[in-house]
Design a protein around this motif. Structure first.
Motif, PDB file in Angstrom:
ATOM      1  N   ARG A 142       0.992   3.612  -3.178  1.00  0.00           N
ATOM      2  CA  ARG A 142      -1.427   4.133  -3.755  1.00  0.00           C
ATOM      3  C   ARG A 142      -0.756   4.887  -2.873  1.00  0.00           C
ATOM      4  NH1 ARG A 142      -2.919  -2.104  -3.234  1.00  0.00           N
ATOM      5  NH2 ARG A 142      -2.329  -2.216  -5.528  1.00  0.00           N
ATOM      6  N   VAL A 143      -0.411   5.199  -1.702  1.00  0.00           N
ATOM      7  CA  VAL A 143      -0.997   6.312  -0.295  1.00  0.00           C
ATOM      8  C   VAL A 143       0.474   7.128  -0.667  1.00  0.00           C
ATOM      9  CG1 VAL A 143       0.130   6.870   1.840  1.00  0.00           C
ATOM     10  CG2 VAL A 143      -1.395   4.886   1.725  1.00  0.00           C
ATOM     11  N   TRP A 147       0.707  -1.491   0.193  1.00  0.00           N
ATOM     12  CA  TRP A 147      -0.031   0.237   0.311  1.00  0.00           C
ATOM     13  C   TRP A 147       1.258   1.121   0.418  1.00  0.00           C
ATOM     14  CZ3 TRP A 147       0.753   3.260   3.996  1.00  0.00           C
ATOM     15  CH2 TRP A 147       1.978   2.803   5.516  1.00  0.00           C
ATOM     16  N   THR A 152      -1.227   9.168  -3.764  1.00  0.00           N
ATOM     17  CA  THR A 152      -2.278   9.823  -3.961  1.00  0.00           C
ATOM     18  C   THR A 152      -1.933  11.153  -3.261  1.00  0.00           C
ATOM     19  OG1 THR A 152      -3.659   7.540  -3.614  1.00  0.00           O
ATOM     20  CG2 THR A 152      -4.389   9.402  -2.796  1.00  0.00           C
TER      21      THR A 152
END
Length: 130
Positions: A103-104, A100, A107
């Motif tokens: 993605r974090v 993750w 974003t």
């Protein structure tokens, strides 16, 4: 896969201090894989920011002042983009293997750059006091 608990293999030149070779090669491999993965995301980043600029700047896109601001912002946005793969490479080198993280970072970084773009383009949309 190398055993992380083995003693590092060192190389030595007359001018250099001995340094572990497996650390450098593993960090290089981690960074290479990470940066290649982030380059695939760069297209998404550019499309998102491009659409945002078109929506926010809209009718002012033909003004020279607006174009200069957009080019400057694009350079800053791409420099900021490198923070993502650098942070992820460092985290992976330290042993973090979660999925993750990319993605974090992508974003949050994209949202931050979007806010910076809106803030800088807002000055063009506000009427000049005078």
């Amino acid at each position: 896969m190398q055993n992380p608990y083995t003693a590092p293999v060192t190389t030595s030149n007359d001018d250099d201090l001995a340094r572990p070779t497996h650390v450098a090669s593993s960090l290089l491999e981690i960074a290479r894989r990470t940066f290649l993965a982030w380059e695939k995301l760069r297209l998404v980043f550019i499309v998102i920011l491009g659409l945002l600029v078109i929506v926010v700047a809209g009718p002012n896109l033909r003004q020279a002042k607006t174009l200069v601001l957009i080019i400057e912002g694009a350079v800053v946005a791409n420099v900021c983009y490198f923070a993502g793969p650098i942070v992820e490479s460092y985290a992976r080198w330290l042993g973090y293997q979660g999925k993750w993280l990319r993605r974090v970072l992508f974003t949050l970084g994209t949202i931050l750059v979007m806010l910076l773009a809106i803030a800088s383009l807002t000055g063009l949309l506000l009427p000049n006091p005078g």
